[in-house]
Design a protein around this motif. Structure first.
Motif, mmCIF file in Angstrom:
data_model
loop_
_atom_site.group_PDB
_atom_site.id
_atom_site.type_symbol
_atom_site.label_atom_id
_atom_site.label_comp_id
_atom_site.label_asym_id
_atom_site.label_seq_id
_atom_site.Cartn_x
_atom_site.Cartn_y
_atom_site.Cartn_z
ATOM 1 N N GLY A 1 5.196 -16.490 14.941
ATOM 2 C CA GLY A 1 5.177 -15.563 13.807
ATOM 3 C C GLY A 1 6.574 -15.063 13.460
ATOM 4 O O GLY A 1 6.965 -15.027 12.296
ATOM 5 N N TYR A 2 7.360 -14.681 14.493
ATOM 6 C CA TYR A 2 8.720 -14.185 14.230
ATOM 7 C C TYR A 2 9.588 -15.282 13.615
ATOM 8 O O TYR A 2 10.393 -15.025 12.718
ATOM 9 N N MET B 1 8.571 -17.771 11.822
ATOM 10 C CA MET B 1 8.150 -17.950 10.434
ATOM 11 C C MET B 1 8.763 -16.860 9.555
ATOM 12 O O MET B 1 9.266 -17.135 8.457
ATOM 13 N N ALA B 2 8.736 -15.628 10.033
ATOM 14 C CA ALA B 2 9.328 -14.528 9.270
ATOM 15 C C ALA B 2 10.805 -14.805 9.022
ATOM 16 O O ALA B 2 11.305 -14.640 7.903
ATOM 17 N N ALA C 1 12.325 -17.706 8.902
ATOM 18 C CA ALA C 1 12.465 -18.791 7.925
ATOM 19 C C ALA C 1 12.260 -18.254 6.510
ATOM 20 O O ALA C 1 12.988 -18.613 5.584
ATOM 21 N N GLY C 2 11.277 -17.397 6.336
ATOM 22 C CA GLY C 2 10.996 -16.863 4.998
ATOM 23 C C GLY C 2 12.096 -15.938 4.514
ATOM 24 O O GLY C 2 12.624 -16.112 3.414
ATOM 25 N N PHE C 3 12.482 -14.960 5.326
ATOM 26 C CA PHE C 3 13.409 -13.928 4.854
ATOM 27 C C PHE C 3 14.821 -14.476 4.633
ATOM 28 O O PHE C 3 15.459 -14.156 3.632
#
Lengths: 169, 430
Positions: free
Chosen positions: A48-49, A51-52, A54-56
């Motif tokens: 989850g971290y 992924m966050a 990668a997105g931000f």
């Protein structure tokens, strides 16, 4: 200045890409762990971290490449002068909103550090560490929007004609 | 008074959207204003916590990985291979190679989560090949536009992940539920091609080559890689070995191996697929996180409950409700992309759907189908944009030739309503 900013967006994009690879590694670790019988604690939360991250971190780069979705129907139908006013309006709103987002993201990260906020999952990560990606990513997005806004005012804003946008859903 | 403010917010929302403010930002901005007005909870802090929560949520991790898988496969020779493997089998059917559009899209859909990517990948091969052989443009482009949308219905599917997270429904179950509706829709498309070909026999070019059965089987070897990949991804989900996220991870590794074996994997293509996937995911993430916050704010407003009560009071039959929802989504789909459409409405509409006693897995398939229609409705439809880029034809022309596919999808929605087991039976067998 131009070069420095572009380097900033591109480096952030590369960091995001690294997070994407790390996400894959985390997921494969949890699959492999179960099949081969070893256990890595908290892979779900770490995924989850990642992924966050990668997105931000990719926010600004994606904006600069013109790949964040917006409704351009009306914009394209307008005459050049009106279109410019509309662009300045929407960029102005976007600068405000991105600023808001960056401010409260930084505040969240800072508070997590202040109050020793710990993840409720079995990874027990101090939350301020992964939240740095949110604070920095949204800050860079804010910078990118201000950049776009200034370029639009000066009339030097580049329009990216991206065909990747077309593969998005 | 509250109603008035709510209406005002909706006007501001659509005003910003129409004005070209980035969708993800608009959603969180409107939500922020709504929370400032309606709740005593500090809006900014709630925004940061909600956005962090949804951006780092484990259930969503399947999304970036499936996006990446699609980006890798787009850069391989998979579509050429599929054309070679499929062509011998369809030469004798009425409509001949036109079926490569439908079957190719249906197969590629089983490794891709996106409609536009499916359309672009298969079209890259079939558009030039069919044109060269003299097939009529109307049918080639129209069937491709329609069949590309199978990318959403046949798992894996980006829109199902988005819906699953929004509605808190098992993504694995949604995926499995999409299989039969997907096959049904592909059959409808192929059936249409066959009927059309029988009515217009002079417009279909004669077969270029004939194959013996053994030759056909031999040509099918080109399909082996994609079939293996489908088995790895869907097989592991269905058998319960892997969650949707883990299957996505396996899919990425499988795609990398496939492109390595084909010789299309190099640093350049790896870099492009990685950065392309990161951007695509980032775009979706901005919308998703904004929508998560908007959903929270809507809850404070009490809008979903008020809407559910209002619709209950109307006393619509379930059929009328489904028809009204379909009409609403088709209209919305003319102007918004599918993901925005789903995340924007789910928080508000789900209580209504639940109180009408509609199964949430079934509703997920229904939503996916109407989002598919949105892909080919002008003025905003991503498959139309893709085909416009690839064929250089007018948007209105592409929308017109895709119209029969739109009608077929409407029929598919009706079939799904009257025989809900098409979607709900397979997940119960997991």
């Amino acid at each position: 200045m131009r070069n420095a900013l572009d380097t900033l967006y591109d480096s952030a994009a590369w960091i995001a890409a690294m997070f994407m690879v790390a996400l894959l590694v985390m997921v494969m670790l949890s699959v492999g762990g179960r099949e081969l019988g070893f256990h890595v604690r908290g892979t779900d939360a770490y995924a989850g971290y990642m992924m966050a991250g990668a997105g931000f971190f990719a926010l600004a780069h994606t904006l600069k490449r013109g790949e964040h979705i917006r409704v351009t129907l009306l914009l394209h139908a307008l005459a050049p002068a009106a279109r410019r006013r509309m662009e300045i309006f929407s960029l102005g709103i976007a600068v405000l909103l991105a600023g808001l987002l960056a401010f409260f993201s930084a505040k969240l990260c800072w508070q997590s550090w202040q109050f020793h906020d710990i993840s409720t999952g079995n990874d027990a990560t101090p939350l301020w560490i992964p939240q740095i990606s949110m604070a920095l990513g949204t800050l860079i997005l804010f910078v990118a929007f201000v950049d776009e806004f200034v370029c639009e005012l000066r009339g030097t804003r580049k329009a990216y004609a991206s065909d990747e946008l077309l593969r998005n859903e | 008074m509250d109603i008035l403010i709510t209406l005002l917010l909706i006007v501001v929302l659509f005003g910003f959207l129409a004005g070209g403010v980035w969708i993800g930002l608009t959603l969180s901005g409107v939500a922020w204003v709504a929370m400032e007005l309606f709740s005593s909870r500090p809006a900014g802090d709630a925004m940061a916590v909600t956005i962090w929560g949804s951006a780092s949520s484990w259930t969503l991790t399947a999304l970036p990985l499936f996006v990446w898988m699609g980006e890798i496969l787009f850069r391989t020779r998979l579509s050429q291979d599929m054309f070679k493997g499929l062509a011998p089998w369809v030469e004798r059917l009425p409509g001949r190679l036109l079926h490569t559009n439908v079957i190719g899209c249906a197969i590629f859909a089983a490794v891709s989560g996106s409609s536009a990517a499916t359309c672009a990948t298969i079209g890259k091969m079939t558009l030039p090949e069919l044109k060269k052989r003299g097939y009529p443009d109307d049918q080639v482009i129209g069937t491709l536009a329609g069949a590309g949308t199978l990318g959403l219905l046949i798992p894996p599917s980006i829109i199902m992940i988005v819906y699953g997270v929004a509605a808190d429904v098992s993504i694995s179950k949604l995926f499995i539920a999409g299989i039969f509706p997907g096959i049904m829709l592909a059959t409808l498309f192929s059936g249409y091609i066959a009927v059309w070909a029988l009515m217009n026999p002079d417009k279909i070019p004669v077969a270029t080559a004939s194959y013996t059965f053994v030759q056909k089987l031999y040509e099918s070897r080109h399909l082996i890689p994609v079939v293996l990949l489908i088995m790895a991804v869907l097989g592991s989900i269905y058998s319960g070995i892997a969650t949707a996220t883990e299957a996505a991870g396996v899919g990425v590794i499988g795609s990398l191996i496939l492109s390595l074996l084909q010789g299309s994997l190099n640093w350049q293509s790896f870099k492009e697929s990685l950065l392309g996937a990161t951007r695509l995911y980032c775009m979706i993430a901005l919308i998703l996180t904004g929508a998560a916050f908007l959903t929270l704010a809507m809850g404070y407003l009490g809008l979903p409950r008020a809407l559910a009560e209002f619709i209950n009071a109307l006393g619509l039959s379930r059929f009328m409700l489904v028809v009204a929802l379909a009409a609403f989504y088709i209209l919305l789909g003319c102007f918004l992309d599918g993901i925005s459409m789903v995340v924007l409405t789910m928080g508000v509409i789900l209580p209504t759907v639940t109180s009408a006693g509609i199964d949430l897995i079934w509703f997920g398939i229904f939503v996916t189908l109407v989002v598919e229609m949105a892909q080919i409705t002008p003025p905003v439809g991503f498959n139309l944009f893709v085909l416009q880029g690839m064929t250089k034809r007018e948007l209105s022309y592409i929308a017109r030739v895709a119209m029969p596919m739109f009608v077929l999808m409407c029929i598919a929605v009706l079939l799904l309503y009257f025989v809900p087991e098409i979607a709900t039976w397979l997940p119960t067998k997991m």
